[in-house]
Write a protein that holds these residues in place. Structure first.
Motif, PDB file in Angstrom:
ATOM      1  N   SER A 152       0.860  -1.183   0.000  1.00 62.88           N
ATOM      2  CA  SER A 152       0.000   0.000   0.000  1.00 62.88           C
ATOM      3  C   SER A 152       0.895   1.230   0.000  1.00 62.88           C
ATOM      4  O   SER A 152       2.017   1.190   0.490  1.00 62.88           O
ATOM      5  CB  SER A 152      -0.899   0.014   1.236  1.00 62.88           C
ATOM      6  N   GLY A 153       0.401   2.312  -0.554  1.00 68.30           N
ATOM      7  CA  GLY A 153       1.162   3.556  -0.571  1.00 68.30           C
ATOM      8  C   GLY A 153       2.148   3.643  -1.717  1.00 68.30           C
ATOM      9  O   GLY A 153       2.844   4.637  -1.859  1.00 68.30           O
ATOM     10  N   TYR A 154       2.221   2.608  -2.563  1.00 68.02           N
ATOM     11  CA  TYR A 154       3.165   2.630  -3.679  1.00 68.02           C
ATOM     12  C   TYR A 154       2.666   3.582  -4.759  1.00 68.02           C
ATOM     13  O   TYR A 154       1.488   3.601  -5.097  1.00 68.02           O
ATOM     14  CB  TYR A 154       3.303   1.221  -4.280  1.00 68.02           C
ATOM     15  N   SER A 155       3.567   4.401  -5.257  1.00 71.34           N
ATOM     16  CA  SER A 155       3.227   5.193  -6.450  1.00 71.34           C
ATOM     17  C   SER A 155       4.450   5.243  -7.341  1.00 71.34           C
ATOM     18  O   SER A 155       5.543   5.616  -6.899  1.00 71.34           O
ATOM     19  CB  SER A 155       2.778   6.604  -6.069  1.00 71.34           C
ATOM     20  N   ARG A 156       4.266   4.872  -8.598  1.00 75.27           N
ATOM     21  CA  ARG A 156       5.374   4.848  -9.559  1.00 75.27           C
ATOM     22  C   ARG A 156       5.727   6.271  -9.951  1.00 75.27           C
ATOM     23  O   ARG A 156       4.845   7.109 -10.150  1.00 75.27           O
ATOM     24  CB  ARG A 156       4.935   4.056 -10.787  1.00 75.27           C
ATOM     25  N   LYS A 157       7.011   6.562 -10.070  1.00 78.23           N
ATOM     26  CA  LYS A 157       7.438   7.883 -10.521  1.00 78.23           C
ATOM     27  C   LYS A 157       6.972   8.090 -11.956  1.00 78.23           C
ATOM     28  O   LYS A 157       6.987   7.162 -12.751  1.00 78.23           O
ATOM     29  CB  LYS A 157       8.964   7.997 -10.464  1.00 78.23           C
ATOM     30  N   THR A 158       6.583   9.328 -12.280  1.00 72.25           N
ATOM     31  CA  THR A 158       6.179   9.601 -13.661  1.00 72.25           C
ATOM     32  C   THR A 158       7.378   9.370 -14.565  1.00 72.25           C
ATOM     33  O   THR A 158       8.525   9.653 -14.184  1.00 72.25           O
ATOM     34  CB  THR A 158       5.693  11.055 -13.829  1.00 72.25           C
ATOM     35  N   HIS A 159       7.153   8.869 -15.732  1.00 73.64           N
ATOM     36  CA  HIS A 159       8.169   8.563 -16.744  1.00 73.64           C
ATOM     37  C   HIS A 159       9.065   7.388 -16.357  1.00 73.64           C
ATOM     38  O   HIS A 159      10.075   7.153 -17.006  1.00 73.64           O
ATOM     39  CB  HIS A 159       9.046   9.780 -17.077  1.00 73.64           C
ATOM     40  N   PHE A 160       8.722   6.650 -15.283  1.00 75.21           N
ATOM     41  CA  PHE A 160       9.532   5.488 -14.917  1.00 75.21           C
ATOM     42  C   PHE A 160       9.258   4.385 -15.927  1.00 75.21           C
ATOM     43  O   PHE A 160       8.108   4.115 -16.268  1.00 75.21           O
ATOM     44  CB  PHE A 160       9.181   5.006 -13.505  1.00 75.21           C
ATOM     45  N   GLU A 161      10.325   3.760 -16.425  1.00 72.05           N
ATOM     46  CA  GLU A 161      10.181   2.752 -17.474  1.00 72.05           C
ATOM     47  C   GLU A 161      10.728   1.404 -17.023  1.00 72.05           C
ATOM     48  O   GLU A 161      11.368   0.699 -17.796  1.00 72.05           O
ATOM     49  CB  GLU A 161      10.874   3.213 -18.755  1.00 72.05           C
ATOM     50  N   GLY A 162      10.540   1.082 -15.760  1.00 70.28           N
ATOM     51  CA  GLY A 162      10.937  -0.235 -15.270  1.00 70.28           C
ATOM     52  C   GLY A 162      12.434  -0.429 -15.196  1.00 70.28           C
ATOM     53  O   GLY A 162      12.920  -1.548 -15.307  1.00 70.28           O
ATOM     54  N   GLY A 163      13.200   0.623 -15.042  1.00 76.24           N
ATOM     55  CA  GLY A 163      14.653   0.504 -14.959  1.00 76.24           C
ATOM     56  C   GLY A 163      15.332   0.755 -16.285  1.00 76.24           C
ATOM     57  O   GLY A 163      16.535   1.016 -16.332  1.00 76.24           O
ATOM     58  N   GLN A 164      14.582   0.665 -17.374  1.00 71.97           N
ATOM     59  CA  GLN A 164      15.138   1.010 -18.691  1.00 71.97           C
ATOM     60  C   GLN A 164      15.472   2.497 -18.685  1.00 71.97           C
ATOM     61  O   GLN A 164      14.816   3.279 -18.019  1.00 71.97           O
ATOM     62  CB  GLN A 164      14.076   0.713 -19.755  1.00 71.97           C
ATOM     63  N   MET A 165      16.515   2.896 -19.425  1.00 68.97           N
ATOM     64  CA  MET A 165      16.896   4.306 -19.489  1.00 68.97           C
ATOM     65  C   MET A 165      15.712   5.115 -20.041  1.00 68.97           C
ATOM     66  O   MET A 165      15.253   4.868 -21.146  1.00 68.97           O
ATOM     67  CB  MET A 165      18.107   4.482 -20.411  1.00 68.97           C
ATOM     68  N   PRO A 166      15.184   6.049 -19.255  1.00 69.92           N
ATOM     69  CA  PRO A 166      13.964   6.744 -19.669  1.00 69.92           C
ATOM     70  C   PRO A 166      14.175   7.627 -20.904  1.00 69.92           C
ATOM     71  O   PRO A 166      15.286   8.097 -21.159  1.00 69.92           O
ATOM     72  CB  PRO A 166      13.591   7.595 -18.461  1.00 69.92           C
ATOM     73  N   LEU A 167      13.085   7.857 -21.607  1.00 70.37           N
ATOM     74  CA  LEU A 167      13.134   8.602 -22.865  1.00 70.37           C
ATOM     75  C   LEU A 167      13.785   9.975 -22.694  1.00 70.37           C
ATOM     76  O   LEU A 167      14.625  10.372 -23.497  1.00 70.37           O
ATOM     77  CB  LEU A 167      11.717   8.772 -23.411  1.00 70.37           C
ATOM     78  N   GLN A 168      13.428  10.695 -21.625  1.00 72.67           N
ATOM     79  CA  GLN A 168      13.969  12.052 -21.470  1.00 72.67           C
ATOM     80  C   GLN A 168      15.464  12.055 -21.189  1.00 72.67           C
ATOM     81  O   GLN A 168      16.116  13.083 -21.309  1.00 72.67           O
ATOM     82  CB  GLN A 168      13.203  12.846 -20.401  1.00 72.67           C
ATOM     83  N   ARG A 169      16.044  10.886 -20.821  1.00 79.37           N
ATOM     84  CA  ARG A 169      17.501  10.803 -20.649  1.00 79.37           C
ATOM     85  C   ARG A 169      18.174  10.205 -21.877  1.00 79.37           C
ATOM     86  O   ARG A 169      19.362  10.411 -22.094  1.00 79.37           O
ATOM     87  CB  ARG A 169      17.841   9.979 -19.410  1.00 79.37           C
ATOM     88  N   ARG A 170      17.412   9.460 -22.693  1.00 82.95           N
ATOM     89  CA  ARG A 170      17.967   8.869 -23.911  1.00 82.95           C
ATOM     90  C   ARG A 170      18.142   9.903 -25.010  1.00 82.95           C
ATOM     91  O   ARG A 170      19.055   9.816 -25.818  1.00 82.95           O
ATOM     92  CB  ARG A 170      17.023   7.773 -24.444  1.00 82.95           C
ATOM     93  N   VAL A 171      17.213  10.861 -25.072  1.00 85.04           N
ATOM     94  CA  VAL A 171      17.234  11.845 -26.139  1.00 85.04           C
ATOM     95  C   VAL A 171      18.180  12.975 -25.743  1.00 85.04           C
ATOM     96  O   VAL A 171      18.076  13.525 -24.648  1.00 85.04           O
ATOM     97  CB  VAL A 171      15.802  12.400 -26.371  1.00 85.04           C
ATOM     98  N   PRO A 172      19.118  13.344 -26.640  1.00 82.22           N
ATOM     99  CA  PRO A 172      20.090  14.383 -26.286  1.00 82.22           C
ATOM    100  C   PRO A 172      19.447  15.772 -26.198  1.00 82.22           C
ATOM    101  O   PRO A 172      18.447  16.044 -26.854  1.00 82.22           O
ATOM    102  CB  PRO A 172      21.092  14.332 -27.431  1.00 82.22           C
ATOM    103  N   LYS A 173      20.056  16.635 -25.387  1.00 78.86           N
ATOM    104  CA  LYS A 173      19.599  18.014 -25.284  1.00 78.86           C
ATOM    105  C   LYS A 173      20.314  18.826 -26.349  1.00 78.86           C
ATOM    106  O   LYS A 173      21.466  18.552 -26.663  1.00 78.86           O
ATOM    107  CB  LYS A 173      19.962  18.603 -23.919  1.00 78.86           C
ATOM    108  N   PHE A 174      19.643  19.823 -26.907  1.00 76.37           N
ATOM    109  CA  PHE A 174      20.346  20.716 -27.820  1.00 76.37           C
ATOM    110  C   PHE A 174      19.642  22.058 -27.863  1.00 76.37           C
ATOM    111  O   PHE A 174      18.462  22.167 -27.551  1.00 76.37           O
ATOM    112  CB  PHE A 174      20.433  20.127 -29.237  1.00 76.37           C
ATOM    113  N   GLY A 175      20.375  23.095 -28.237  1.00 71.23           N
ATOM    114  CA  GLY A 175      19.824  24.431 -28.394  1.00 71.23           C
ATOM    115  C   GLY A 175      19.523  25.114 -27.073  1.00 71.23           C
ATOM    116  O   GLY A 175      19.717  24.547 -26.006  1.00 71.23           O
ATOM    117  N   PHE A 176      19.080  26.351 -27.171  1.00 66.44           N
ATOM    118  CA  PHE A 176      18.678  27.099 -25.988  1.00 66.44           C
ATOM    119  C   PHE A 176      17.702  28.176 -26.399  1.00 66.44           C
ATOM    120  O   PHE A 176      17.575  28.510 -27.578  1.00 66.44           O
ATOM    121  CB  PHE A 176      19.898  27.708 -25.297  1.00 66.44           C
ATOM    122  N   LYS A 177      16.963  28.703 -25.434  1.00 63.50           N
ATOM    123  CA  LYS A 177      16.041  29.807 -25.681  1.00 63.50           C
ATOM    124  C   LYS A 177      16.675  31.073 -25.131  1.00 63.50           C
ATOM    125  O   LYS A 177      16.971  31.152 -23.936  1.00 63.50           O
ATOM    126  CB  LYS A 177      14.728  29.559 -24.932  1.00 63.50           C
TER     127      LYS A 177
END
Length: 158
Positions: A42-67
């Motif tokens: 009870s009380g378990y809540s999965r972190k948003t964007h958690f992919e079961g230990g797989q490297m998450p999408l937001q860390r797989r995709v490179p950052k580029f540019g700036f505003k």
């Protein structure tokens, strides 16, 4: 038929699953949660964007540019559209209010005049910025290119 005997259509409403009510129900024991682990607690809540230990999408995709936070965005307005406006209204002064009335700009737009097209009328144009070639074309036609000064309140803040 009346209000006292209205029922939902057959099969449209499911009964809720009552888990943890003994082995005889078929949903006792682990209460449909499987065995052990965080998800069974009870009380378990999965972190948003958690992919079961797989490297998450937001860390797989490179950052580029700036505003650039200091960028000033201008609404472009060409000389040919100003010439059309002058022919329609016979105006000698084209200011931000006139452009606003005719729907060429919005209230909060910063306007920059660009040199596409040709200006044949001698008009006084008020805008926040002018390209060098547009300014030259306006003055060649006998008009004036005027940049409005900042109000005193804004100058005091700077």
């Amino acid at each position: 038929m009346n209000l006292s005997n209205l029922r939902p259509a057959k099969g449209s409403v499911r009964e809720r699953k009552r888990v943890g009510r003994g082995q005889g129900s078929g949903m006792g024991g682990t209460s449909t949660r499987g065995h052990k682990g965080a998800q069974s607690r009870s009380g378990y809540s999965r972190k948003t964007h958690f992919e079961g230990g797989q490297m998450p999408l937001q860390r797989r995709v490179p950052k580029f540019g700036f505003k650039n936070i200091n960028r000033v965005e201008y609404k472009p307005l060409n000389l040919d559209s100003i010439q059309t406006l002058v022919e329609q209204t016979n105006a000698t002064v084209v200011d931000l209010n006139l452009l606003l009335e005719h729907g060429l700009v919005s209230k909060k737009d910063l306007v920059k005049i660009l040199s596409r097209g040709e200006l044949t009328s001698a008009v006084e144009i008020h805008a926040h910025a002018f390209s060098a070639s547009a300014k030259e074309a306006i003055e060649k036609a006998g008009g004036k290119a005027i940049v409005p000064t900042k109000p005193a309140k804004e100058e005091a803040a700077n």
